[in-house]
Scaffold this motif. Structure first.
Motif, PDB file in Angstrom:
ATOM      1  N   TRP A 179      42.289  44.520  32.711  1.00  0.00           N
ATOM      2  CA  TRP A 179      41.239  44.525  33.734  1.00  0.00           C
ATOM      3  C   TRP A 179      41.794  44.929  35.094  1.00  0.00           C
ATOM      4  CZ3 TRP A 179      36.546  44.392  31.970  1.00  0.00           C
ATOM      5  CH2 TRP A 179      36.283  43.780  30.734  1.00  0.00           C
ATOM      6  N   LEU A 180      43.002  44.485  35.392  1.00  0.00           N
ATOM      7  CA  LEU A 180      43.627  44.920  36.639  1.00  0.00           C
ATOM      8  C   LEU A 180      43.874  46.425  36.637  1.00  0.00           C
ATOM      9  CD1 LEU A 180      46.206  42.030  37.222  1.00  0.00           C
ATOM     10  CD2 LEU A 180      44.181  42.548  38.614  1.00  0.00           C
ATOM     11  N   LEU A 226      39.889  39.936  40.934  1.00  0.00           N
ATOM     12  CA  LEU A 226      40.853  39.668  39.861  1.00  0.00           C
ATOM     13  C   LEU A 226      42.164  39.116  40.420  1.00  0.00           C
ATOM     14  CD1 LEU A 226      40.279  42.770  37.556  1.00  0.00           C
ATOM     15  CD2 LEU A 226      39.583  40.388  37.146  1.00  0.00           C
ATOM     16  N   GLU A 250      48.396  42.605  28.264  1.00  0.00           N
ATOM     17  CA  GLU A 250      47.936  41.294  27.818  1.00  0.00           C
ATOM     18  C   GLU A 250      47.346  40.538  28.991  1.00  0.00           C
ATOM     19  OE1 GLU A 250      51.245  39.319  26.083  1.00  0.00           O
ATOM     20  OE2 GLU A 250      51.435  40.717  24.381  1.00  0.00           O
ATOM     21  N   GLY A 251      46.459  39.613  28.683  1.00  0.00           N
ATOM     22  CA  GLY A 251      45.853  38.796  29.705  1.00  0.00           C
ATOM     23  C   GLY A 251      44.910  39.607  30.591  1.00  0.00           C
ATOM     24  N   ASN A 252      45.128  39.456  31.905  1.00  0.00           N
ATOM     25  CA  ASN A 252      44.294  40.185  32.862  1.00  0.00           C
ATOM     26  C   ASN A 252      44.806  41.591  33.165  1.00  0.00           C
ATOM     27  OD1 ASN A 252      42.557  38.020  33.166  1.00  0.00           O
ATOM     28  ND2 ASN A 252      43.698  37.160  34.905  1.00  0.00           N
ATOM     29  N   THR A 253      45.899  41.992  32.538  1.00  0.00           N
ATOM     30  CA  THR A 253      46.486  43.289  32.840  1.00  0.00           C
ATOM     31  C   THR A 253      45.536  44.457  32.566  1.00  0.00           C
ATOM     32  OG1 THR A 253      48.692  42.419  32.384  1.00  0.00           O
ATOM     33  CG2 THR A 253      48.428  44.809  32.374  1.00  0.00           C
ATOM     34  N   LEU A 303      41.578  35.474  41.476  1.00  0.00           N
ATOM     35  CA  LEU A 303      41.502  34.537  40.374  1.00  0.00           C
ATOM     36  C   LEU A 303      42.854  34.337  39.689  1.00  0.00           C
ATOM     37  CD1 LEU A 303      38.113  35.610  38.709  1.00  0.00           C
ATOM     38  CD2 LEU A 303      38.553  33.651  40.191  1.00  0.00           C
TER      39      LEU A 303
END
Length: 288
Positions: A121-122, A284, A116-119, A287
């Protein structure tokens, strides 16, 4: 005053026209004699003798051409067969790298799928950064050797050295090759294992008490007259590989086909995605 026409002699054969129109039997002597000149005159194959100078020169030219074509076709075969490259790489490193990549891909895909969230993309940025590096240090390194040159594929560059440009191959804490320009290149595919060297030393009969006075074979613990095979046993695997490379360098270093220039090619297919993944991962994380 008219000149009388010469009368045909009894010994002169009759004309071909008369022989063809003759109604006498074929086995008569008179009809068989004039038929021979007509056959000779009509046959083009007998107009020139078989052993004439023109025929002899044509035959000699044809034979020389056939010999030249045979020599040209036998040229590549006479130079000797070309064998495939010998490939040296670390089996344990290859297997370990494959397992690490499988684990990283499993964790990364799972994070992308359920994160979820930026996970997600990370996870993608981490995969883009780590996968090329892991492959570069475990799957990519290899050493290719043939009769003409040595090709060293390291994590980030590939070096091609003709045997004529190699000065020496040295083994210490790492295995290295030196060129005549003074450059040193490490052989990542042949890592030195001190543990393997110690284990090989313990198997050496010269160290384990197999020394007896006498010949070199008896000092190695081998019975007199038996083949001495301990030289291939009391060496670590990477040291045996280096011995093979040194033998190739010794035998082929002075050959004309083993000369040339040293070339170095950087592995941008590994550097570029890893660098892009590092930049994306830093952005990432910055941010939050």
């Amino acid at each position: 005053m008219t000149t009388p026409e010469p009368q045909p002699s009894d010994r002169e054969p009759a004309e071909p026209a008369q022989s063809t129109e003759s109604t006498e039997p074929a086995d008569s002597a008179a009809s068989s004699e004039p038929s021979e000149p007509s056959v000779v005159s009509d046959s083009p194959a007998t107009s020139e003798p078989a052993d004439s100078p023109a025929t002899a020169s044509a035959a000699s030219a044809a034979s020389e051409g056939s010999e030249g074509s045979a020599a040209a076709s036998a040229g590549p075969a006479a130079s000797g067969p070309k064998y495939a490259d010998r490939i040296y790489r670390s089996t344990s490193g290859f297997v370990g790298g494959a397992l690490i990549l499988a684990l990283a891909c499993w964790l990364g895909i799972d994070a992308v799928a359920v994160g979820e969230g930026n996970t997600p993309w990370l996870a993608l940025a981490a995969l883009l950064f780590l996968v090329p590096l892991v492959a570069a240090y475990t799957l990519v390194p290899a050493v290719y050797a043939n009769e003409d040159r040595l090709r060293v594929r390291n994590p980030f560059r590939t070096i091609t050295l003709p045997w004529g440009r190699v000065v020496s191959l040295r083994s210490g804490y790492t295995n290295e090759v030196f060129s005549d320009d003074g450059d040193k290149y490490q052989l990542w595919a042949l890592p030195v294992s001190l543990r393997a060297r110690k284990r090989a030393t313990r198997r050496d009969p010269r160290v384990t008490g197999g020394r007896t006075p006498g010949t070199e074979a008896s000092r190695r613990g081998v019975a007199p007259g038996a083949p001495d095979r301990s030289a291939g046993v009391d060496r670590a695997p990477t040291d045996r590989s280096m011995d093979e490379l040194r033998e190739l360098h010794k035998n082929r270093g002075g050959e004309a086909s083993a000369q040339g220039e040293v070339s170095v090619r950087w592995s941008y297919e590994i550097i570029a995605p890893s660098l892009a993944g590092a930049v994306l991962l830093a952005v990432l994380l910055g941010l939050g």
